[in-house]
Design an enzyme around this catalytic site. Structure first.
Site, PDB file in Angstrom:
ATOM      1  CB  SER A   1      -0.574   5.513  -2.870  1.00  0.00           C
ATOM      2  OG  SER A   1      -0.526   4.272  -2.201  1.00  0.00           O
TER       3      SER A   1
ATOM      4  CB  ALA B   1      -0.968  -0.033   1.164  1.00  0.00           C
ATOM      5  CB  CYS B   2       0.521   4.538   1.674  1.00  0.00           C
ATOM      6  SG  CYS B   2      -1.095   5.016   1.026  1.00  0.00           S
ATOM      7  CB  SER B   3       4.481   1.304   3.632  1.00  0.00           C
ATOM      8  OG  SER B   3       3.869   2.002   4.685  1.00  0.00           O
ATOM      9  CB  SER B   4       4.625   0.190  -2.117  1.00  0.00           C
ATOM     10  OG  SER B   4       3.432  -0.507  -1.867  1.00  0.00           O
TER      11      SER B   4
END
Length: 373
Positions: free
Chosen positions: A332, A155-158
């Site tokens: 993101s 998710a947004c931490s990718s």
């Protein structure tokens, strides 16, 4: 064992953008239409009437003022409120691969070395266009890179998870350089009919090249340390996936788009991320209050300001805690990389900063970097 260095970054920004005023006008027209069409059941108390959005509400809740998108007309059509992104034939480059390749070419040009030096391509993003073949392999082919490639989604931490993966490949000697790309078509999974979240996301793509310090030229950023953490939570979720093809009646339903419980996310994530940053900094022998700059995930201005305050022990200045979501919105995985790409100047050799992301999972990643001479 070579140290990993961020050698170059790249950014692709769509040429269309939507202001808050334009988005509000479209949403309010949709709400009026909905309320008129459902007037009877609303009057009977069976359905709740939709309330208007406003520019003031959006900016107070998020700090966002506009967002870049691939298709403005589809989003702003009150009868549609979905971007119109035509499906491409299998023998054409996909839209996400095209975006990623554009950002990658900018990074490669800034790097100044041939793509033959790159041994791996990582595509780290929130939403992939298909289960397989991997988008990263499509980008690899488009750029003429040999070696291997794969997708990863946290998710947004990718992006921070991708940076750590790239750094680990460098440390192990597996490859000489890694290209990480973060294409995000967030408008395709945002529910523009939901007042509480219709303003959150934008579209963009970023790219980062990581190589070993034993071959890096002058400049760049040494990765001092990277750390990852995940804790399961349903407070941010998107239920769309290839298994929905077995139940087509579910496609288009709200839970197949982005959903979140924003207040719970704020309450849970801010202390988790702030504590993680401070702990990781001290484990590296760094004073968190002495960090020159924070490039945080661009989720929400209130989250970023509070995390910055807890890490630095004071209210950070705009130069210390970079905010780009007013222009780009939440993009993101790409958000922290956009912030770094656009605002990394003014560092003397030896000064340190932090790239950090956090999002659904919950997930969080911290990457401390030091300017090289």
């Amino acid at each position: 064992m070579p140290s990993a260095v961020i050698a170059a970054t790249g950014l692709f920004t769509p040429d269309q953008s939507i202001t808050n005023a334009e988005l509000v006008a479209a949403y309010n027209a949709y709400a009026d239409r909905f309320n008129q069409e459902h007037a009877a059941v609303i009057a009977a108390g069976e359905v709740e009437a939709l309330t208007h959005s406003s520019v003031e509400f959006i900016e107070k809740a998020s700090g966002i003022k506009r967002r870049f998108v691939l298709d403005k007309a589809g989003v702003l059509d009150p009868a549609r409120m979905v971007p119109n992104i035509p499906e491409r034939p299998d023998d054409q480059l996909s839209i996400m691969a095209e975006m990623a390749a554009a950002a990658a070419r900018e990074a490669i040009a800034a790097w100044g070395k041939p793509v033959s030096e790159i041994g791996a391509v990582l595509c780290a993003a929130s939403n992939m266009p298909r289960p397989y073949p991997a988008l990263a392999i499509e980008v690899q082919q488009a750029l003429g890179i040999e070696g291997f490639a794969f997708d990863m989604n946290v998710a947004c931490s990718s992006a921070t998870f991708g940076l750590k993966t790239a750094a680990d490949y460098i440390h192990s000697g597996s490859v000489r350089a890694v290209l990480m790309v973060n294409p995000e078509v967030c408008s395709a999974h945002l529910n523009f009919r939901d007042r509480d979240s219709h303003f959150i996301f934008g579209d963009v793509a970023t790219a980062v090249i990581v190589e070993g310090d034993d071959q890096a030229g002058p400049g760049g950023w040494e990765i001092l340390g990277s750390r990852l953490r995940t804790v399961f939570s349903n407070n941010i979720r998107n239920n769309f996936g290839f298994l929905n093809n077995a139940a087509p009646e579910g496609i288009g339903q709200p839970d197949k788009l982005f959903i979140q419980q924003g207040r719970k996310v704020f309450k849970d994530v801010v202390p988790m991320v702030a504590e993680m940053i401070v702990e990781h900094a001290r484990d590296l022998g760094l004073d968190p209050a002495a960090l020159k700059r924070l490039w945080l995930h661009q989720a929400n201005i209130n989250m970023n300001e509070l995390i910055g305050k807890r890490v630095l022990g004071r209210d950070p200045s705009p130069e210390e805690n970079v905010i780009i979501l007013d222009d780009y919105a939440n993009t993101s995985s790409a958000g922290s990389i956009i912030a770094f790409h656009l605002h990394h100047e003014g560092f003397a050799p030896g000064e340190t900063g932090l790239i950090c992301s956090f999002g659904a999972g919950y997930s969080a990643g911290t990457v401390f970097v030091r300017k090289r001479g």
